[in-house]
Design a protein around this motif. Structure first.
Motif, PDB file in Angstrom:
ATOM      1  N   ASP A  29     -21.467  13.808   0.796  1.00 15.59           N
ATOM      2  CA  ASP A  29     -20.358  12.893   0.527  1.00 15.59           C
ATOM      3  C   ASP A  29     -20.674  12.007  -0.677  1.00 15.59           C
ATOM      4  O   ASP A  29     -20.470  10.796  -0.651  1.00 15.59           O
ATOM      5  CB  ASP A  29     -20.051  12.035   1.759  1.00 15.59           C
ATOM      6  CG  ASP A  29     -18.692  11.335   1.652  1.00 15.59           C
ATOM      7  OD1 ASP A  29     -17.836  11.833   0.889  1.00 15.59           O
ATOM      8  OD2 ASP A  29     -18.503  10.284   2.306  1.00 15.59           O
ATOM      9  N   ARG A  30     -21.193  12.634  -1.714  1.00 10.80           N
ATOM     10  CA  ARG A  30     -21.525  11.943  -2.959  1.00 10.80           C
ATOM     11  C   ARG A  30     -20.817  12.619  -4.123  1.00 10.80           C
ATOM     12  O   ARG A  30     -20.469  13.805  -4.051  1.00 10.80           O
ATOM     13  CB  ARG A  30     -23.043  11.989  -3.219  1.00 10.80           C
ATOM     14  CG  ARG A  30     -23.882  11.269  -2.210  1.00 10.80           C
ATOM     15  CD  ARG A  30     -23.647   9.765  -2.288  1.00 10.80           C
ATOM     16  NE  ARG A  30     -24.553   9.042  -1.431  1.00 10.80           N
ATOM     17  CZ  ARG A  30     -25.762   8.640  -1.792  1.00 10.80           C
ATOM     18  NH1 ARG A  30     -26.209   8.914  -3.004  1.00 10.80           N
ATOM     19  NH2 ARG A  30     -26.523   7.965  -0.954  1.00 10.80           N
ATOM     20  N   ALA A  31     -20.637  11.879  -5.184  1.00  8.98           N
ATOM     21  CA  ALA A  31     -20.094  12.468  -6.408  1.00  8.98           C
ATOM     22  C   ALA A  31     -21.171  13.341  -7.056  1.00  8.98           C
ATOM     23  O   ALA A  31     -22.364  13.043  -6.962  1.00  8.98           O
ATOM     24  CB  ALA A  31     -19.654  11.378  -7.372  1.00  8.98           C
ATOM     25  N   ARG A  32     -20.736  14.420  -7.698  1.00  4.63           N
ATOM     26  CA  ARG A  32     -21.691  15.284  -8.386  1.00  4.63           C
ATOM     27  C   ARG A  32     -22.469  14.495  -9.435  1.00  4.63           C
ATOM     28  O   ARG A  32     -23.664  14.710  -9.619  1.00  4.63           O
ATOM     29  CB  ARG A  32     -20.958  16.443  -9.052  1.00  4.63           C
ATOM     30  CG  ARG A  32     -21.897  17.463  -9.703  1.00  4.63           C
ATOM     31  CD  ARG A  32     -21.129  18.499 -10.512  1.00  4.63           C
ATOM     32  NE  ARG A  32     -22.015  19.531 -11.028  1.00  4.63           N
ATOM     33  CZ  ARG A  32     -22.801  19.382 -12.095  1.00  4.63           C
ATOM     34  NH1 ARG A  32     -22.815  18.227 -12.745  1.00  4.63           N
ATOM     35  NH2 ARG A  32     -23.569  20.380 -12.501  1.00  4.63           N
ATOM     36  N   ALA A  33     -21.796  13.566 -10.109  1.00 11.04           N
ATOM     37  CA  ALA A  33     -22.456  12.767 -11.144  1.00 11.04           C
ATOM     38  C   ALA A  33     -23.584  11.920 -10.549  1.00 11.04           C
ATOM     39  O   ALA A  33     -24.626  11.721 -11.185  1.00 11.04           O
ATOM     40  CB  ALA A  33     -21.442  11.872 -11.843  1.00 11.04           C
ATOM     41  N   THR A  34     -23.371  11.435  -9.330  1.00  4.91           N
ATOM     42  CA  THR A  34     -24.410  10.637  -8.663  1.00  4.91           C
ATOM     43  C   THR A  34     -25.634  11.491  -8.370  1.00  4.91           C
ATOM     44  O   THR A  34     -26.772  11.075  -8.610  1.00  4.91           O
ATOM     45  CB  THR A  34     -23.869  10.038  -7.355  1.00  4.91           C
ATOM     46  OG1 THR A  34     -22.766   9.193  -7.642  1.00  4.91           O
ATOM     47  CG2 THR A  34     -24.955   9.230  -6.638  1.00  4.91           C
ATOM     48  N   LEU A  35     -25.402  12.698  -7.862  1.00  3.84           N
ATOM     49  CA  LEU A  35     -26.511  13.591  -7.556  1.00  3.84           C
ATOM     50  C   LEU A  35     -27.243  13.994  -8.836  1.00  3.84           C
ATOM     51  O   LEU A  35     -28.478  14.108  -8.852  1.00  3.84           O
ATOM     52  CB  LEU A  35     -25.994  14.838  -6.830  1.00  3.84           C
ATOM     53  CG  LEU A  35     -27.064  15.720  -6.169  1.00  3.84           C
ATOM     54  CD1 LEU A  35     -27.881  14.929  -5.158  1.00  3.84           C
ATOM     55  CD2 LEU A  35     -26.430  16.932  -5.498  1.00  3.84           C
ATOM     56  N   TYR A  36     -26.485  14.175  -9.910  1.00  2.68           N
ATOM     57  CA  TYR A  36     -27.114  14.502 -11.195  1.00  2.68           C
ATOM     58  C   TYR A  36     -28.037  13.372 -11.641  1.00  2.68           C
ATOM     59  O   TYR A  36     -29.154  13.614 -12.119  1.00  2.68           O
ATOM     60  CB  TYR A  36     -26.038  14.765 -12.249  1.00  2.68           C
ATOM     61  CG  TYR A  36     -26.601  14.987 -13.636  1.00  2.68           C
ATOM     62  CD1 TYR A  36     -27.134  16.219 -14.003  1.00  2.68           C
ATOM     63  CD2 TYR A  36     -26.634  13.948 -14.569  1.00  2.68           C
ATOM     64  CE1 TYR A  36     -27.674  16.420 -15.272  1.00  2.68           C
ATOM     65  CE2 TYR A  36     -27.175  14.143 -15.827  1.00  2.68           C
ATOM     66  CZ  TYR A  36     -27.691  15.376 -16.167  1.00  2.68           C
ATOM     67  OH  TYR A  36     -28.235  15.567 -17.414  1.00  2.68           O
ATOM     68  N   ARG A  37     -27.593  12.121 -11.511  1.00  4.57           N
ATOM     69  CA  ARG A  37     -28.416  10.979 -11.904  1.00  4.57           C
ATOM     70  C   ARG A  37     -29.674  10.892 -11.045  1.00  4.57           C
ATOM     71  O   ARG A  37     -30.753  10.559 -11.548  1.00  4.57           O
ATOM     72  CB  ARG A  37     -27.621   9.681 -11.816  1.00  4.57           C
ATOM     73  CG  ARG A  37     -26.552   9.521 -12.891  1.00  4.57           C
ATOM     74  CD  ARG A  37     -26.070   8.085 -12.990  1.00  4.57           C
ATOM     75  NE  ARG A  37     -25.456   7.622 -11.751  1.00  4.57           N
ATOM     76  CZ  ARG A  37     -24.176   7.787 -11.446  1.00  4.57           C
ATOM     77  NH1 ARG A  37     -23.372   8.419 -12.291  1.00  4.57           N
ATOM     78  NH2 ARG A  37     -23.694   7.334 -10.310  1.00  4.57           N
ATOM     79  N   ILE A  38     -29.546  11.202  -9.762  1.00  7.78           N
ATOM     80  CA  ILE A  38     -30.704  11.189  -8.867  1.00  7.78           C
ATOM     81  C   ILE A  38     -31.725  12.230  -9.320  1.00  7.78           C
ATOM     82  O   ILE A  38     -32.916  11.950  -9.442  1.00  7.78           O
ATOM     83  CB  ILE A  38     -30.266  11.454  -7.415  1.00  7.78           C
ATOM     84  CG1 ILE A  38     -29.490  10.249  -6.870  1.00  7.78           C
ATOM     85  CG2 ILE A  38     -31.477  11.755  -6.523  1.00  7.78           C
ATOM     86  CD1 ILE A  38     -28.860  10.485  -5.503  1.00  7.78           C
ATOM     87  N   GLU A  39     -31.246  13.448  -9.582  1.00 10.06           N
ATOM     88  CA  GLU A  39     -32.160  14.535  -9.965  1.00 10.06           C
ATOM     89  C   GLU A  39     -32.704  14.349 -11.381  1.00 10.06           C
ATOM     90  O   GLU A  39     -33.732  14.938 -11.722  1.00 10.06           O
ATOM     91  CB  GLU A  39     -31.458  15.878  -9.820  1.00 10.06           C
ATOM     92  CG  GLU A  39     -31.130  16.223  -8.370  1.00 10.06           C
ATOM     93  CD  GLU A  39     -30.571  17.623  -8.195  1.00 10.06           C
ATOM     94  OE1 GLU A  39     -30.397  18.343  -9.210  1.00 10.06           O
ATOM     95  OE2 GLU A  39     -30.301  18.016  -7.032  1.00 10.06           O
ATOM     96  N   SER A  40     -32.051  13.508 -12.179  1.00  8.14           N
ATOM     97  CA  SER A  40     -32.542  13.213 -13.533  1.00  8.14           C
ATOM     98  C   SER A  40     -33.519  12.042 -13.529  1.00  8.14           C
ATOM     99  O   SER A  40     -34.135  11.743 -14.555  1.00  8.14           O
ATOM    100  CB  SER A  40     -31.373  12.888 -14.467  1.00  8.14           C
ATOM    101  OG  SER A  40     -30.495  13.983 -14.555  1.00  8.14           O
ATOM    102  N   GLY A  41     -33.630  11.358 -12.374  1.00  7.49           N
ATOM    103  CA  GLY A  41     -34.514  10.203 -12.292  1.00  7.49           C
ATOM    104  C   GLY A  41     -34.026   9.033 -13.109  1.00  7.49           C
ATOM    105  O   GLY A  41     -34.820   8.273 -13.672  1.00  7.49           O
TER     106      GLY A  41
END
Length: 292
Positions: A29-41
């Motif tokens: 239940d997260r935005a794809r952009a949020t997950l991208y920022r997490i995986e980008s550190g």
């Protein structure tokens, strides 16, 4: 660097679970952009324990991976690096990542076509640079300029710390010949370069006008950062090529990208004066400024 390592670990666990970023974002239940920022550190991401545990559960992480990732996430929340005091004044947000990578690097290579690299600048030289129009700091923002200058000076402690990185610099002859401020400022600046070049971990080469066309003429200024290896000789962080502009920066860490900049570096290093002859030329130009 810890954030980037944590992000890559979470990305690897997601892929091992057979989940695309879109599917994982939907299930969390997260935005794809949020997950991208997490995986980008990304610097502005808070790795909250509850959120990380939810991701680990979805990815079916082992007990060992769960313990490791939670420990890494906790460390990102507890660690406050010295340069964080400059965030919001004198330190553009896009430059934060570079400062962290620079502090963690074991080997730094820099090519500069127009200016003395920041790690070798005197305060007086840096002050002249911040009088020029900049996309990062407004000309009227004197406090921001002063903090940016102080940040640049504090960064230089990197070269004399315990386990200091190896710094290799190639500068275009134009860096020596183009006056920045007064002749006194330039004479002092060139002496500062010579002083730094005496350190066992610093190498300076000058790419003279007589070298003719070289690969760096098309690339412009750049830095290549390499990082320590673990006990098994594996890279803890992939090399990064860094390119800076007035209002942002590009970080390249794919193998073919860094290989291209390694090739450019090799071409320039082969055409530049060796360190000894480079020091002689720098000393010669410094004396010319002193006599002017």
């Amino acid at each position: 660097m810890l954030r980037r390592q944590l992000g890559r670990k979470l990305e690897a666990l997601r892929k091992a679970a057979g989940l695309t970023m879109e599917k994982a974002a939907e299930d969390l239940d997260r935005a794809r952009a949020t997950l991208y920022r997490i995986e980008s550190g990304a610097e502005n991401v808070r790795f909250r324990a509850a959120d990380v545990k939810e991701m680990l559960k979805l990815y079916g992480a082992s007990d060992e991976d769960t313990e490791l990732v939670l420990a890494m996430a906790a460390a990102t929340r507890e660690n406050k690096n010295w340069w964080h005091d400059y965030i919001g004044s004198g330190l553009p947000r896009w430059f934060q990542l570079y400062i962290g990578l620079e502090a963690a690097a074991s080997n730094i290579r820099q090519y500069q076509a127009e200016l003395v690299p920041g790690l070798l600048q005197t305060r007086a030289y840096a002050e002249q640079l911040f009088l020029m129009p900049s996309g990062a700091i407004e000309a009227e923002d004197r406090d921001g300029q002063e903090r940016a200058i102080q940040l640049r000076v504090e960064r230089q402690a990197l070269l004399t710390r315990f386990s200091a990185p190896q710094l290799s610099v190639i500068i275009n002859e134009a860096v020596l010949r183009r006056p920045v401020g007064s002749t006194t400022i330039m004479a002092e600046q060139l002496q500062q370069i010579l002083k730094a070049a005496e350190l066992p971990n610093v190498t300076v080469q000058v790419l003279t006008f007589s070298a003719g066309l070289h690969a760096g003429a098309m690339s412009g200024a750049f830095s290549i950062l390499e990082f320590p290896r673990d006990g098994n000789g594996r890279e803890v962080e992939p090399p990064v090529a860094y390119l800076e502009a007035a209002t942002g920066a590009i970080y390249l860490d794919k193998s073919h990208e860094t290989a291209a900049y390694n090739a450019i570096w090799a071409d320039m290093a082969g055409r530049a004066l060796n360190p000894s002859r480079s020091k002689s030329l720098i000393q010669q130009v410094a004396e010319e400024y002193s006599r002017a």
